[in-house]
Motif scaffolding. Structure first.
Motif, PDB file in Angstrom:
ATOM      1  N   THR A   1       0.834  -1.205   0.000  1.00 18.73           N
ATOM      2  CA  THR A   1       0.000   0.000   0.000  1.00 18.73           C
ATOM      3  C   THR A   1       0.867   1.253   0.000  1.00 18.73           C
ATOM      4  N   ASN A   2       1.934   1.240   0.784  1.00 19.51           N
ATOM      5  CA  ASN A   2       2.857   2.376   0.824  1.00 19.51           C
ATOM      6  C   ASN A   2       3.485   2.604  -0.550  1.00 19.51           C
ATOM      7  N   LYS A   3       3.825   1.518  -1.233  1.00 15.61           N
ATOM      8  CA  LYS A   3       4.389   1.609  -2.579  1.00 15.61           C
ATOM      9  C   LYS A   3       3.364   2.211  -3.545  1.00 15.61           C
ATOM     10  N   GLN A   4       2.099   1.827  -3.403  1.00 20.77           N
ATOM     11  CA  GLN A   4       1.045   2.379  -4.257  1.00 20.77           C
ATOM     12  C   GLN A   4       0.873   3.883  -4.017  1.00 20.77           C
ATOM     13  N   VAL A   5       0.988   4.305  -2.756  1.00 23.60           N
ATOM     14  CA  VAL A   5       0.877   5.734  -2.434  1.00 23.60           C
ATOM     15  C   VAL A   5       1.986   6.514  -3.132  1.00 23.60           C
ATOM     16  N   HIS A   6       3.202   6.001  -3.101  1.00 22.60           N
ATOM     17  CA  HIS A   6       4.325   6.679  -3.760  1.00 22.60           C
ATOM     18  C   HIS A   6       4.147   6.697  -5.277  1.00 22.60           C
ATOM     19  N   GLU A   7       3.583   5.632  -5.839  1.00 22.07           N
ATOM     20  CA  GLU A   7       3.325   5.610  -7.282  1.00 22.07           C
ATOM     21  C   GLU A   7       2.285   6.670  -7.662  1.00 22.07           C
ATOM     22  N   VAL A   8       1.247   6.810  -6.844  1.00 21.48           N
ATOM     23  CA  VAL A   8       0.226   7.821  -7.122  1.00 21.48           C
ATOM     24  C   VAL A   8       0.841   9.219  -7.028  1.00 21.48           C
TER      25      VAL A   8
ATOM     26  N   ARG B   1       0.959   3.721  11.871  1.00 20.38           N
ATOM     27  CA  ARG B   1       1.416   3.650  10.478  1.00 20.38           C
ATOM     28  C   ARG B   1       0.232   3.656   9.509  1.00 20.38           C
ATOM     29  N   VAL B   2      -0.857   2.956   9.870  1.00 23.25           N
ATOM     30  CA  VAL B   2      -2.050   2.947   9.009  1.00 23.25           C
ATOM     31  C   VAL B   2      -2.668   4.342   8.954  1.00 23.25           C
ATOM     32  N   GLU B   3      -2.718   5.021  10.099  1.00 22.96           N
ATOM     33  CA  GLU B   3      -3.264   6.383  10.120  1.00 22.96           C
ATOM     34  C   GLU B   3      -2.411   7.332   9.279  1.00 22.96           C
ATOM     35  N   GLN B   4      -1.092   7.144   9.296  1.00 22.08           N
ATOM     36  CA  GLN B   4      -0.209   7.980   8.480  1.00 22.08           C
ATOM     37  C   GLN B   4      -0.491   7.749   6.993  1.00 22.08           C
ATOM     38  N   LEU B   5      -0.684   6.490   6.612  1.00 27.87           N
ATOM     39  CA  LEU B   5      -1.026   6.194   5.214  1.00 27.87           C
ATOM     40  C   LEU B   5      -2.377   6.818   4.833  1.00 27.87           C
ATOM     41  N   LYS B   6      -3.354   6.740   5.734  1.00 27.59           N
ATOM     42  CA  LYS B   6      -4.664   7.342   5.467  1.00 27.59           C
ATOM     43  C   LYS B   6      -4.529   8.847   5.250  1.00 27.59           C
ATOM     44  N   TYR B   7      -3.723   9.457   6.085  1.00 22.38           N
ATOM     45  CA  TYR B   7      -3.489  10.889   5.983  1.00 22.38           C
ATOM     46  C   TYR B   7      -2.870  11.236   4.625  1.00 22.38           C
ATOM     47  N   ASP B   8      -1.870  10.475   4.217  1.00 31.44           N
ATOM     48  CA  ASP B   8      -1.214  10.707   2.923  1.00 31.44           C
ATOM     49  C   ASP B   8      -2.198  10.532   1.763  1.00 31.44           C
ATOM     50  N   VAL B   9      -3.035   9.505   1.835  1.00 35.15           N
ATOM     51  CA  VAL B   9      -3.988   9.242   0.760  1.00 35.15           C
ATOM     52  C   VAL B   9      -5.060  10.333   0.711  1.00 35.15           C
ATOM     53  N   GLN B  10      -5.470  10.827   1.858  1.00 41.07           N
ATOM     54  CA  GLN B  10      -6.441  11.919   1.861  1.00 41.07           C
ATOM     55  C   GLN B  10      -5.865  13.173   1.217  1.00 41.07           C
ATOM     56  N   HIS B  11      -4.587  13.423   1.442  1.00 45.13           N
ATOM     57  CA  HIS B  11      -3.937  14.564   0.794  1.00 45.13           C
ATOM     58  C   HIS B  11      -3.855  14.356  -0.720  1.00 45.13           C
ATOM     59  N   LEU B  12      -3.580  13.141  -1.132  1.00 45.44           N
ATOM     60  CA  LEU B  12      -3.560  12.857  -2.573  1.00 45.44           C
ATOM     61  C   LEU B  12      -4.946  13.075  -3.178  1.00 45.44           C
TER      62      LEU B  12
ATOM     63  N   GLN C   1      -7.554   8.177  -9.817  1.00 43.35           N
ATOM     64  CA  GLN C   1      -8.701   7.958  -8.926  1.00 43.35           C
ATOM     65  C   GLN C   1      -8.898   6.473  -8.651  1.00 43.35           C
ATOM     66  N   ALA C   2      -8.718   5.632  -9.666  1.00 45.09           N
ATOM     67  CA  ALA C   2      -8.855   4.182  -9.475  1.00 45.09           C
ATOM     68  C   ALA C   2      -7.794   3.670  -8.500  1.00 45.09           C
ATOM     69  N   ARG C   3      -6.568   4.186  -8.632  1.00 47.97           N
ATOM     70  CA  ARG C   3      -5.504   3.759  -7.712  1.00 47.97           C
ATOM     71  C   ARG C   3      -5.799   4.216  -6.286  1.00 47.97           C
ATOM     72  N   ILE C   4      -6.316   5.430  -6.140  1.00 45.72           N
ATOM     73  CA  ILE C   4      -6.657   5.927  -4.800  1.00 45.72           C
ATOM     74  C   ILE C   4      -7.763   5.078  -4.189  1.00 45.72           C
ATOM     75  N   ASP C   5      -8.748   4.727  -4.987  1.00 49.01           N
ATOM     76  CA  ASP C   5      -9.823   3.856  -4.485  1.00 49.01           C
ATOM     77  C   ASP C   5      -9.271   2.499  -4.054  1.00 49.01           C
ATOM     78  N   ASN C   6      -8.337   1.975  -4.821  1.00 45.40           N
ATOM     79  CA  ASN C   6      -7.699   0.693  -4.479  1.00 45.40           C
ATOM     80  C   ASN C   6      -6.921   0.819  -3.164  1.00 45.40           C
ATOM     81  N   ILE C   7      -6.254   1.957  -2.986  1.00 49.88           N
ATOM     82  CA  ILE C   7      -5.494   2.187  -1.755  1.00 49.88           C
ATOM     83  C   ILE C   7      -6.449   2.276  -0.563  1.00 49.88           C
ATOM     84  N   PHE C   8      -7.594   2.942  -0.737  1.00 52.73           N
ATOM     85  CA  PHE C   8      -8.568   3.034   0.353  1.00 52.73           C
ATOM     86  C   PHE C   8      -9.077   1.655   0.761  1.00 52.73           C
TER      87      PHE C   8
END
Length: 182
Positions: A8-15, A69-80, A38-45
C-alpha cells in the motif's frame, strides 16, 4: 500485515509520482490520467480498510505502532485525494473560462443599437434622441480641446523660434522702463 502495508505504501508513492503527469498531459489524455489516479486511490482506500482490520488484530505490543502507520497512510492518501480534486477544479475553471472567452469572441456586437430608457436622462429633450446623438457633445468638446492645444503648441513653437532669432527683443519686452523684469 507487513506485506500489505509495504504494498500500500508503494502504491501511495506511485500515485504521488503520477500526480506530476497531470500537469504535463494534454487536454485529451488528462481525463484518462485522472481516472487512473482515482482508481488507484480507491484501491489504496480498500487496502487501508483491510489494514485497519489487521492492525486491530496485532498483538498489544505492536498494535499502537501498526495503527499509527495505518493512520499515516490514510493521511497521505487523503492529501492525494484532495490534490486530485483541486487539480480537477482548476481544470474545470480553466475550461469554463476558455468556453466563455470563445463565446465572447464569437459574439457580434452592434454599435449604438441600444435605446436607453427615458428615465435615465437628466433632460427630457434628450430622452427622444437616440444614444448615438449623445456622443455628439463629447466629440465637439474633444475637437475644441484638441484645437486649443494645437494653438498653444503653435504659440510655444513660435516663442521658441523668436527667442532663438531675436533674444534681446523678448528680454526688452519682458522688462519695464526701470530695468526690472515683469
Amino acid at each position: 500485515m507487513e506485506g500489505l502495508y509495504h504494498h500500500t505504501n508503494k502504491q501511495v508513492h506511485e500515485v504521488q509520482s503520477h500526480m506530476g503527469r497531470l500537469e504535463t498531459s494534454d487536454r485529451d489524455s488528462v481525463h484518462v490520467v485522472e481516472n487512473e489516479i482515482q482508481a488507484r486511490i480507491d484501491n489504496i482506500f480498500s487496502s487501508l480498510e483491510r489494514l485497519e482490520i489487521l492492525s486491530s488484530k496485532e498483538p498489544p505490543s505492536k498494535r499502537q505502532n501498526a495503527k499509527l502507520r495505518v493512520e499515516q497512510l490514510k493521511y497521505d492518501v487523503q492529501h492525494l485525494q484532495s490534490a486530485l480534486r483541486t487539480f480537477q477544479q482548476r481544470r474545470l475553471a480553466r475550461e469554463q473560462q476558455e468556453r466563455q472567452r470563445q463565446e465572447l469572441l464569437a459574439r457580434t456586437f452592434a454599435p449604438n443599437s441600444l435605446q436607453l430608457h427615458p428615465s435615465l436622462f437628466h433632460h427630457p429633450e434628450m430622452a427622444a434622441e437616440p444614444v448615438s446623438s449623445l456622443s455628439r457633445p463629447c466629440s465637439m468638446a474633444w475637437e475644441s480641446c484638441s484645437s486649443e492645444l494645437g494653438i498653444e503648441l503653435d504659440q510655444k513653437v513660435s516663442m521658441v523660434l523668436s527667442f532663438k532669432i531675436f533674444p534681446w527683443t523678448i528680454l526688452e519686452k519682458a522688462t519695464n522702463r526701470k530695468g526690472k523684469i515683469c
